[in-house]
Design an enzyme around this catalytic site. Structure first.
Site, PDB file in Angstrom:
ATOM      1  N   HIS A 107      58.990  29.480  44.727  1.00  0.00           N
ATOM      2  CA  HIS A 107      59.917  30.530  45.171  1.00  0.00           C
ATOM      3  C   HIS A 107      59.715  30.850  46.654  1.00  0.00           C
ATOM      4  CE1 HIS A 107      61.932  32.412  41.523  1.00  0.00           C
ATOM      5  NE2 HIS A 107      61.296  31.357  41.041  1.00  0.00           N
ATOM      6  N   GLU A 157      54.899  42.483  47.238  1.00  0.00           N
ATOM      7  CA  GLU A 157      54.424  42.116  45.901  1.00  0.00           C
ATOM      8  C   GLU A 157      54.026  43.398  45.187  1.00  0.00           C
ATOM      9  OE1 GLU A 157      51.398  39.132  46.343  1.00  0.00           O
ATOM     10  OE2 GLU A 157      52.824  37.681  47.155  1.00  0.00           O
TER      11      GLU A 157
END
Length: 173
Positions: free
Chosen positions: A50, A62
């Site tokens: 990704h 994140e």
């Protein structure tokens, strides 16, 4: 600028790639809100794939649990994905003996708080319940939570797209 888009479908249906292209059409510098918990080599490979596909124009946050704690006002935000986020929250809830009703309310409250930000949100999620009812109790609980969360976001979404074999099928908007 406030908009909610839900991209749903099965595993390997092209959801993330479609969502990334859409985000880049809407912004030169989109924000990727990654929910994955990297627990093994296979998941690390998925995350690396990704990242490589995205490129330098993306910013990344994140966040495995508390999506709304980040200020994303005015941004195009790709949340990838609700499925892994729900799994993260479900595992954390089990550690605290939290029941499904309380967990579902916590998930919906967190999403509502996130979606109040004046941003364009593109949510990627999976349709995990299309394959029938599992014999495994945990899988049934997960499919129920996933289905309820998907319904919640879809009701609030301006646009919903179902990915089928790499092809987007307009469901709403």
């Amino acid at each position: 600028m406030h908009s909610i888009i839900l991209i749903t479908g099965g595993q390997r249906s092209g959801k993330s790639a479609y969502a990334e292209r859409l985000a880049l059409q809407l912004s030169e510098k989109p924000l990727y809100l990654a929910t994955a918990h990297v627990s093994d080599d296979e998941m690390a490979t998925r995350v690396a794939r990704h990242r490589q596909r995205r490129g330098p124009q993306w910013s990344t946050i994140e966040e495995e649990h508390h999506l709304s704690r980040h200020d994303m006002t005015g941004r195009v935000v790709l949340v990838d994905c609700l499925t892994t986020w729900i799994a993260n929250r479900m595992l954390a809830a089990e550690e605290h003996d939290m029941g499904d009703d309380a967990l579902l309310q916590q998930l919906l409250d967190e999403l509502d708080q996130l979606m109040r930000q004046q941003s364009t949100f593109i949510f990627v999620t999976n349709e995990v319940g299309m394959g029938g009812i599992s014999a495994n109790a945990m899988q049934r609980r997960f499919a129920d939570l996933q289905g309820w969360v998907n319904q919640h976001v879809a009701q609030r979404a301006d646009k919903v797209v179902l990915m089928v074999s790499g092809l987007p099928v307009k469901v709403k908007g």
